[in-house]
Write a protein that holds these residues in place. Structure first.
Motif, short mmCIF file in Angstrom:
data_model
loop_
_atom_site.label_atom_id
_atom_site.label_comp_id
_atom_site.label_asym_id
_atom_site.label_seq_id
_atom_site.Cartn_x
_atom_site.Cartn_y
_atom_site.Cartn_z
N ARG A 126 62.72 -40.52 34.08
CA ARG A 126 63.57 -39.51 33.45
C ARG A 126 64.93 -40.11 33.09
N ASP A 127 65.51 -40.89 33.99
CA ASP A 127 66.80 -41.50 33.71
C ASP A 127 66.70 -42.47 32.53
N CYS A 128 65.63 -43.27 32.48
CA CYS A 128 65.47 -44.21 31.37
C CYS A 128 65.30 -43.49 30.05
N THR A 129 64.56 -42.38 30.06
CA THR A 129 64.37 -41.61 28.83
C THR A 129 65.68 -41.00 28.35
N ILE A 130 66.42 -40.40 29.27
CA ILE A 130 67.72 -39.81 28.91
C ILE A 130 68.64 -40.89 28.35
N ALA A 131 68.71 -42.03 29.03
CA ALA A 131 69.60 -43.10 28.60
C ALA A 131 69.25 -43.60 27.21
N GLY A 132 67.97 -43.83 26.97
CA GLY A 132 67.54 -44.34 25.67
C GLY A 132 67.84 -43.37 24.54
N ARG A 133 67.64 -42.10 24.79
CA ARG A 133 67.82 -41.12 23.71
C ARG A 133 69.28 -40.75 23.50
N VAL A 134 70.08 -40.75 24.57
CA VAL A 134 71.53 -40.58 24.39
C VAL A 134 72.08 -41.72 23.54
N LEU A 135 71.69 -42.94 23.89
CA LEU A 135 72.17 -44.11 23.17
C LEU A 135 71.67 -44.11 21.72
N LEU A 136 70.41 -43.73 21.51
CA LEU A 136 69.86 -43.67 20.16
C LEU A 136 70.63 -42.70 19.28
N ARG A 137 70.87 -41.50 19.77
CA ARG A 137 71.54 -40.49 18.95
C ARG A 137 73.00 -40.87 18.67
N ARG A 138 73.63 -41.51 19.65
CA ARG A 138 74.99 -42.02 19.41
C ARG A 138 74.97 -43.08 18.32
N ALA A 139 73.99 -43.97 18.36
CA ALA A 139 73.89 -45.06 17.39
C ALA A 139 73.56 -44.55 15.99
N LEU A 140 72.66 -43.57 15.89
CA LEU A 140 72.31 -43.02 14.57
C LEU A 140 73.52 -42.35 13.93
N SER A 141 74.27 -41.58 14.71
CA SER A 141 75.45 -40.90 14.16
C SER A 141 76.51 -41.91 13.72
N HIS A 142 76.69 -42.95 14.51
CA HIS A 142 77.67 -43.98 14.13
C HIS A 142 77.27 -44.66 12.83
N ALA A 143 75.96 -44.83 12.59
CA ALA A 143 75.48 -45.51 11.39
C ALA A 143 75.80 -44.73 10.12
N VAL A 144 76.00 -43.41 10.23
CA VAL A 144 76.33 -42.59 9.05
C VAL A 144 77.76 -42.08 9.12
N GLY A 145 78.61 -42.82 9.83
CA GLY A 145 80.01 -42.44 9.90
C GLY A 145 80.27 -41.14 10.63
N ASP A 146 79.40 -40.80 11.59
CA ASP A 146 79.52 -39.57 12.39
C ASP A 146 79.49 -38.31 11.54
N ARG A 147 78.87 -38.38 10.37
CA ARG A 147 78.72 -37.18 9.53
C ARG A 147 77.66 -36.24 10.10
N ILE A 148 76.81 -36.75 10.98
CA ILE A 148 75.77 -35.94 11.62
C ILE A 148 75.99 -36.00 13.12
N GLU A 149 75.99 -34.83 13.77
CA GLU A 149 76.15 -34.77 15.22
C GLU A 149 74.94 -35.41 15.91
N PRO A 150 75.14 -36.09 17.05
CA PRO A 150 74.02 -36.74 17.72
C PRO A 150 72.83 -35.83 17.97
N ARG A 151 73.08 -34.61 18.45
CA ARG A 151 71.95 -33.74 18.80
C ARG A 151 71.24 -33.16 17.59
N ASP A 152 71.83 -33.27 16.39
CA ASP A 152 71.23 -32.67 15.20
C ASP A 152 70.13 -33.52 14.58
N TRP A 153 70.05 -34.79 14.92
CA TRP A 153 69.02 -35.65 14.33
C TRP A 153 67.63 -35.13 14.70
#
Length: 334
Positions: A126-153
């Protein structure tokens, strides 16, 4: 060796978002492999925990970067890569415990993530899954200049089991991997990518070498000193895992049919799908406390026109301004 293949489940309802951003400032010399520029901290990701004015902070800094270019194809061997447009490939790394313990992480995750987490009984998974997905959503939002909120992807899974950004959202490529201690995410806007990170443990058994290695690799390991076997096999395993993720087949690929040269860091000519992807590889070591891990990144250059590429490493930063995990590039000299 363990490997991580993040699977994304069906959608369900989730908690609402309430996050604020606060700037951070820091300037210090960069480490090995950098371009001799100061660290560039991102605004910390602050999440209200719903129980008062306390915030949990996730801060990242740019550790080092490297410019890489596709090898010219026979048709374009006399032309240089297009330097007018620079594509960015960003590698994010952070300790699992730090990401999984963020209060109100629910505000960062999408409904499909929350459903998957709620169905897990093993706390480590559970911890590994949470960590991976928190980091993924942060990275995706950063890639588009934070125009999309992490949880919205919105994410989905292809028929071959590879997780991807859903249709209608920015077409970003990504790959996730983790050990028990380190989570890693790579994001690219132009190239298929695959990443794998593994902890260096005791050396592999001869049965594992026989099952996962091609004949030339088995000969190499037969001549490898015992004290080097663990490091060399970890390098090879991460390269194979990263390649399998890049082409989207995962463990369906017979690793014994996929050969690598560890001296020049390239896949052998008879590797499956090699001609389609024209793969390029980057490797690095990640230290966290007393634990050493090896990371391999596979990039499918043939999927996009030849152009300039910046490989950027982002690492998490603690409140006392020290880095949780330090990534150091491998120097592959040909």
């Amino acid at each position: 060796m363990t490997s991580s293949r993040d699977q994304i489940s069906a959608l369900s309802a989730s908690a609402a978002t309430n996050r604020q951003e606060r700037p951070a400032t820091v300037s210090r010399p960069v480490g090995i492999g950098s371009t001799h520029q100061p660290f560039r901290p991102l605004p910390p990701l602050n999440i209200r925990d719903g129980r008062g004015p306390t915030y949990a902070k996730l801060s990242f800094v740019e550790g080092w970067r490297k410019n890489i270019s596709p090898r010219p194809s026979p048709q374009t061997s006399e032309r240089s890569p297009d330097t007018s447009t620079t594509e960015r490939i960003t590698v994010w790394s952070a300790p699992v415990g730090r990401l999984a313990n963020v209060r109100a992480y629910q505000d960062l995750l999408g409904p499909e993530d929350l459903l998957a987490v709620s169905q897990m009984r093993c706390s480590a998974n559970r911890d590994c899954t949470i960590a991976g997905r928190v980091l993924l959503r942060r990275a995706l939002s950063h890639a588009v200049g934070d125009r999309i909120e992490p949880r919205d992807w919105r994410l989905t899974v292809e028929p071959n089991g590879k997780p991807v950004v859903a249709a209608g959202w920015p077409p970003l490529h990504f790959s996730i991997s983790h050990t028990d201690q380190i989570a890693v995410v790579v994001v690219s806007g132009a190239f298929p990518i695959g990443v794998d990170v593994e902890t260096v443990n005791e050396g592999p058994s001869r049965d594992l070498i026989a099952t996962c290695c091609c004949p030339s690799e088995r000969l190499l390991f037969n001549a490898t000193a015992p004290h080097q076997l663990s490091h060399e096999f970890t390098r090879l395993w991460t390269l194979k895992e990263a390649y399998a993720k890049m082409i989207g087949v995962g463990h369906e690929l017979d690793f014994a049919s996929l050969g690598f040269s560890l001296e020049r860091l390239h896949v052998l000519s008879d590797a499956p799908y090699r001609e389609h992807y024209d793969p390029h590889f980057e490797t690095m070591w990640i230290s966290h406390g007393r634990t050493l891990s090896h990371l391999a990144l596979a990039i499918g250059f043939s999927a996009a026109p030849e152009r300039n590429v910046d490989l950027v490493i982002m690492t998490s930063r603690t409140d006392d301004d020290s880095q949780d995990a330090v990534a150091v590039p491998s120097l592959n000299i040909e």
